[in-house]
Design a protein around this motif. Structure first.
Motif, mmCIF file in Angstrom:
data_model
loop_
_atom_site.group_PDB
_atom_site.id
_atom_site.type_symbol
_atom_site.label_atom_id
_atom_site.label_comp_id
_atom_site.label_asym_id
_atom_site.label_seq_id
_atom_site.Cartn_x
_atom_site.Cartn_y
_atom_site.Cartn_z
ATOM 1 N N GLU A 170 37.863 112.183 57.826
ATOM 2 C CA GLU A 170 36.737 112.228 58.583
ATOM 3 C C GLU A 170 36.373 110.822 59.329
ATOM 4 N N SER A 171 35.819 110.918 60.401
ATOM 5 C CA SER A 171 35.407 109.692 61.259
ATOM 6 C C SER A 171 34.075 110.070 62.058
ATOM 7 N N GLY A 182 30.839 109.263 61.734
ATOM 8 C CA GLY A 182 29.632 109.100 61.426
ATOM 9 C C GLY A 182 28.870 107.818 61.727
ATOM 10 N N LEU A 194 31.214 114.393 64.557
ATOM 11 C CA LEU A 194 32.301 114.059 63.537
ATOM 12 C C LEU A 194 33.619 114.869 63.721
ATOM 13 N N CYS A 213 37.485 115.487 61.943
ATOM 14 C CA CYS A 213 38.485 115.444 60.857
ATOM 15 C C CYS A 213 39.829 115.613 61.179
ATOM 16 N N VAL A 247 26.278 112.354 53.257
ATOM 17 C CA VAL A 247 27.640 112.251 53.452
ATOM 18 C C VAL A 247 28.264 113.443 53.830
ATOM 19 N N THR A 300 31.969 111.120 55.429
ATOM 20 C CA THR A 300 31.390 110.113 56.278
ATOM 21 C C THR A 300 30.056 110.152 56.370
ATOM 22 N N GLN A 301 29.387 108.827 56.418
ATOM 23 C CA GLN A 301 28.073 108.725 56.223
ATOM 24 C C GLN A 301 27.320 108.890 57.658
#
Length: 121
Positions: free
Chosen positions: A6-7, A9, A20, A22, A92, A115-116
Motif C-alpha cells: 500500500e501507499s 497514506g 490510497l 495497492c 491504518v 498505510t497510515q
C-alpha cells in the motif's frame, strides 16, 4: 511470491480527499480485492472490496458515498479514493485479496503491511 504493498497514506484535514494505492505483485487478476482499516484500540474492519472484473463492489455503510474502490488489472493496482474525510476515518488501511466474494477478514488470503491515514485539523 505474491505481495501487496500500500501507499498514499498521510495527514489530511477534515473534508479533504485522499487516494490510497495497492500494488500487487504476482497474479491477483482472479481475486476479490479489498480494503480494511484498523483504528487505534479497535478491531480491524472491512471498508470496501471489488470483484476480479470490477463488475461488483461491496462497501461498508460507514464510508458509502464517500469512498470508492477501483482496480486496473493491466497494472495490478487497486485504488481507494476517499473524499470528505472525517477524524473517525483515522486508521491504518490495509489492502487484501480473497478467492471468494466476502467481507469477512478471515477469508482474505493475502495482506499488505498497511498505510497510515490521519484526519486531523
Amino acid at each position: 511470491q505474491a505481495q501487496l504493498v500500500e501507499s498514499g497514506g498521510g495527514l489530511v484535514q477534515p473534508g479533504a480527499s485522499l487516494t490510497l494505492s495497492c500494488a500487487a505483485s504476482g497474479s491477483f487478476t482472479m481475486y476479490l480485492m479489498g480494503w480494511f482499516r484498523q483504528a487505534p484500540g479497535k478491531k480491524r474492519e472491512f471498508v470496501t472490496a471489488i470483484a476480479w472484473d470490477g463488475g461488483r463492489t461491496y462497501t461498508s455503510d460507514s464510508v458509502k458515498g464517500r469512498f470508492t474502490i477501483s482496480r486496473d488489472n493491466s497494472k495490478n493496482t487497486i485504488d481507494l479514493h476517499m473524499s470528505d474525510l472525517k477524524p473517525e476515518d483515522t486508521a491504518v488501511y490495509y489492502c487484501a485479496a480473497s478467492t471468494v466474494a466476502t467481507m469477512r477478514e478471515s477469508e482474505y488470503n493475502y495482506w499488505g503491511q498497511g498505510t497510515q491515514v490521519t484526519v486531523s485539523s
